[in-house]
Design a protein around this motif. Structure first.
Motif, short mmCIF file in Angstrom:
data_model
loop_
_atom_site.label_atom_id
_atom_site.label_comp_id
_atom_site.label_asym_id
_atom_site.label_seq_id
_atom_site.Cartn_x
_atom_site.Cartn_y
_atom_site.Cartn_z
N GLY A 60 10.03 48.26 -13.13
CA GLY A 60 9.28 47.96 -11.92
C GLY A 60 9.63 48.98 -10.84
N GLU A 61 8.80 49.04 -9.80
CA GLU A 61 9.00 50.03 -8.74
C GLU A 61 8.68 49.41 -7.39
N PRO A 71 6.59 45.84 -13.60
CA PRO A 71 7.21 46.52 -14.74
C PRO A 71 6.15 46.94 -15.75
N HIS A 72 6.35 48.12 -16.32
CA HIS A 72 5.38 48.67 -17.26
C HIS A 72 6.05 49.28 -18.48
N ARG A 73 6.84 48.44 -19.13
CA ARG A 73 7.53 48.87 -20.36
C ARG A 73 6.50 49.11 -21.45
N PRO A 74 6.75 50.11 -22.29
CA PRO A 74 5.82 50.31 -23.41
C PRO A 74 5.95 49.15 -24.39
#
Length: 84
Positions: A66-67, A77-80
């Protein structure tokens, strides 16, 4: 430029300080916080025990991917996805 407001308990006064839009002091400049490749900026403060790092473009990145952008906007959050 952004501002930071601090309260001094000794004098009971509030002061405002102008903050730079970027902490990037090296060449070539890192991508800005609004760039698609913003995560490529260099780390200026790492706190792995707390799960976050501050990048030189004033972006806070978290261990879960996350940012937090300098303007307060949150990037989820943008986990693969895991492969089977």
């Amino acid at each position: 430029m952004r501002t930071s407001t601090q309260f001094d308990t000794a004098t009971n006064l509030t002061s405002t300080t102008r903050l730079p839009d970027s902490l990037c002091k090296h060449t070539p400049k890192c991508p800005t916080a609004s760039s698609p490749d913003r995560e490529a900026a260099q780390v200026v403060a790492a706190h792995p025990e707390q799960g976050w790092s501050l990048l030189c473009n004033a972006l806070v990145v978290f261990e879960d991917t996350g940012e937090l952008l300098p303007d307060g906007q949150i990037i989820a959050p943008h986990r693969p996805f895991a492969t089977a």
